[in-house]
Design a protein around this motif. Structure first.
Motif, mmCIF file in Angstrom:
data_model
loop_
_atom_site.group_PDB
_atom_site.id
_atom_site.type_symbol
_atom_site.label_atom_id
_atom_site.label_comp_id
_atom_site.label_asym_id
_atom_site.label_seq_id
_atom_site.Cartn_x
_atom_site.Cartn_y
_atom_site.Cartn_z
ATOM 1 N N ALA A 43 13.660 17.774 -2.391
ATOM 2 C CA ALA A 43 14.194 17.917 -1.032
ATOM 3 C C ALA A 43 14.792 16.602 -0.548
ATOM 4 N N GLU A 44 14.135 15.503 -0.839
ATOM 5 C CA GLU A 44 14.645 14.190 -0.471
ATOM 6 C C GLU A 44 15.947 13.886 -1.221
ATOM 7 N N ALA A 45 16.010 14.303 -2.493
ATOM 8 C CA ALA A 45 17.211 14.067 -3.299
ATOM 9 C C ALA A 45 18.426 14.756 -2.703
ATOM 10 N N SER A 46 18.266 16.005 -2.274
ATOM 11 C CA SER A 46 19.421 16.729 -1.721
ATOM 12 C C SER A 46 19.893 16.082 -0.421
ATOM 13 N N VAL A 47 18.965 15.625 0.405
ATOM 14 C CA VAL A 47 19.340 14.936 1.652
ATOM 15 C C VAL A 47 20.087 13.643 1.318
ATOM 16 N N GLN A 48 19.600 12.905 0.332
ATOM 17 C CA GLN A 48 20.260 11.660 -0.075
ATOM 18 C C GLN A 48 21.668 11.916 -0.628
ATOM 19 N N ALA A 49 21.841 12.993 -1.378
ATOM 20 C CA ALA A 49 23.162 13.308 -1.939
ATOM 21 C C ALA A 49 24.169 13.605 -0.838
ATOM 22 N N VAL A 50 23.763 14.392 0.150
ATOM 23 C CA VAL A 50 24.664 14.704 1.271
ATOM 24 C C VAL A 50 25.018 13.419 2.024
ATOM 25 N N ALA A 51 24.025 12.586 2.299
ATOM 26 C CA ALA A 51 24.281 11.326 3.003
ATOM 27 C C ALA A 51 25.215 10.432 2.192
ATOM 28 N N LEU A 61 37.118 7.533 -0.662
ATOM 29 C CA LEU A 61 38.192 8.457 -1.030
ATOM 30 C C LEU A 61 39.333 8.383 -0.020
ATOM 31 N N GLN A 62 38.996 8.279 1.251
ATOM 32 C CA GLN A 62 40.031 8.206 2.277
ATOM 33 C C GLN A 62 40.820 6.906 2.206
ATOM 34 N N ALA A 63 40.216 5.874 1.652
ATOM 35 C CA ALA A 63 40.909 4.590 1.493
ATOM 36 C C ALA A 63 41.778 4.550 0.245
ATOM 37 N N GLY A 64 41.725 5.620 -0.565
ATOM 38 C CA GLY A 64 42.635 5.704 -1.695
ATOM 39 C C GLY A 64 42.020 5.588 -3.072
ATOM 40 N N VAL A 65 40.691 5.603 -3.182
ATOM 41 C CA VAL A 65 40.073 5.584 -4.513
ATOM 42 C C VAL A 65 40.571 6.798 -5.289
ATOM 43 N N SER A 66 40.978 6.592 -6.519
ATOM 44 C CA SER A 66 41.526 7.693 -7.315
ATOM 45 C C SER A 66 40.419 8.636 -7.768
ATOM 46 N N THR A 67 40.780 9.891 -7.957
ATOM 47 C CA THR A 67 39.796 10.875 -8.409
ATOM 48 C C THR A 67 39.274 10.540 -9.805
ATOM 49 N N SER A 68 40.046 9.810 -10.594
ATOM 50 C CA SER A 68 39.561 9.423 -11.919
ATOM 51 C C SER A 68 38.392 8.442 -11.818
ATOM 52 N N GLU A 69 38.251 7.776 -10.691
ATOM 53 C CA GLU A 69 37.159 6.833 -10.479
ATOM 54 C C GLU A 69 35.925 7.484 -9.856
ATOM 55 N N VAL A 70 36.046 8.723 -9.384
ATOM 56 C CA VAL A 70 34.959 9.350 -8.640
ATOM 57 C C VAL A 70 33.712 9.536 -9.504
ATOM 58 N N GLN A 71 33.857 9.914 -10.765
ATOM 59 C CA GLN A 71 32.696 10.097 -11.647
ATOM 60 C C GLN A 71 31.862 8.823 -11.703
ATOM 61 N N ARG A 72 32.490 7.710 -11.991
ATOM 62 C CA ARG A 72 31.780 6.440 -12.073
ATOM 63 C C ARG A 72 31.214 6.053 -10.708
ATOM 64 N N LEU A 73 32.019 6.225 -9.692
ATOM 65 C CA LEU A 73 31.641 5.818 -8.344
ATOM 66 C C LEU A 73 30.432 6.594 -7.822
ATOM 67 N N ILE A 74 30.397 7.904 -8.040
ATOM 68 C CA ILE A 74 29.290 8.701 -7.511
ATOM 69 C C ILE A 74 27.974 8.302 -8.177
ATOM 70 N N HIS A 75 28.028 7.946 -9.453
ATOM 71 C CA HIS A 75 26.803 7.505 -10.132
ATOM 72 C C HIS A 75 26.381 6.113 -9.668
ATOM 73 N N THR A 76 27.340 5.243 -9.413
ATOM 74 C CA THR A 76 27.027 3.910 -8.886
ATOM 75 C C THR A 76 26.401 4.020 -7.498
ATOM 76 N N LEU A 77 27.002 4.824 -6.648
ATOM 77 C CA LEU A 77 26.459 5.002 -5.294
ATOM 78 C C LEU A 77 25.059 5.609 -5.333
ATOM 79 N N TRP A 78 24.857 6.580 -6.244
ATOM 80 C CA TRP A 78 23.542 7.217 -6.368
ATOM 81 C C TRP A 78 22.489 6.195 -6.809
#
Length: 184
Positions: A43-51, A61-78
């Motif tokens: 339950a805590e994990a799902s709340v953290q993912a949404v946040a 993403l709104q600042a222009g990060v490319s979608t090709s970077e999203v895979q790496r970025l989402i794991h770094t942020l996590w």
């Protein structure tokens, strides 16, 4: 952005809800996550993912990060948020509006449905069965770009599995019409 994020709550007295959903106040991002029942802190994990999506990934993403970077970025942020604790495991589905397009993402099971006029597309994990799905930490993120006027429907597997596949687009279109008729 016109979008819907839905999940099924846990059964009272049997299983707590391990899902989370959220939308950014500016209306430019939605996210739904389903904590893995086998993880002690699902339950805590799902709340953290949404946040993470609404607070961290959305502005990037709104600042222009490319979608090709999203895979790496989402794991770094996590990792920054959770330290890759395996007891914090969850799926993550999202839609983020940028100045020029929408970015759709799906890590794990569930349903990301995009409606644009008569065109319907989906990011769906059809290879995961039963209790096996990709999730944070780890897992492979599927990403797509959609036009700004796309209506998005996000659903955890608890909802998606109960929808008749041939009628999913009809449901999402009906929900969009209801929302439009209600006005802002």
């Amino acid at each position: 952005m016109m979008g819907f994020a839905v999940s099924v709550p846990g059964r009272p007295g049997v299983k707590p809800c391990e899902d989370a959903s959220g939308a950014h106040l500016q209306g430019d991002a939605i996210c739904v996550a389903d904590g893995l029942g086998s993880a002690a802190r699902a339950a805590e994990a799902s709340v953290q993912a949404v946040a993470m999506v609404l607070e961290d990934l959305r502005p990037m993403l709104q600042a222009g990060v490319s979608t090709s970077e999203v895979q790496r970025l989402i794991h770094t942020l996590w990792t920054e948020r959770t330290g890759d604790d395996v007891e914090l495991s969850t799926t993550c589905l999202f839609a983020v509006r940028t100045p020029t397009h929408m970015v759709l993402g799906q890590l794990g099971d569930g349903l990301v449905l995009a409606l644009n006029g008569r065109d319907v597309s989906r990011l769906e994990d059809e290879e995961n069965w039963g209790d096996q799905t990709e999730c944070l930490p780890g897992g492979t993120l599927r990403c797509a770009i959609a036009p700004l006027d796309t209506t998005v429907f996000l659903a955890t597997d608890g909802v998606a599995d109960d929808l008749v596949p041939e009628r999913r687009a009809e449901l999402a279109g009906h929900l969009a019409e209801l929302l439009r008729s209600e006005g802002p």
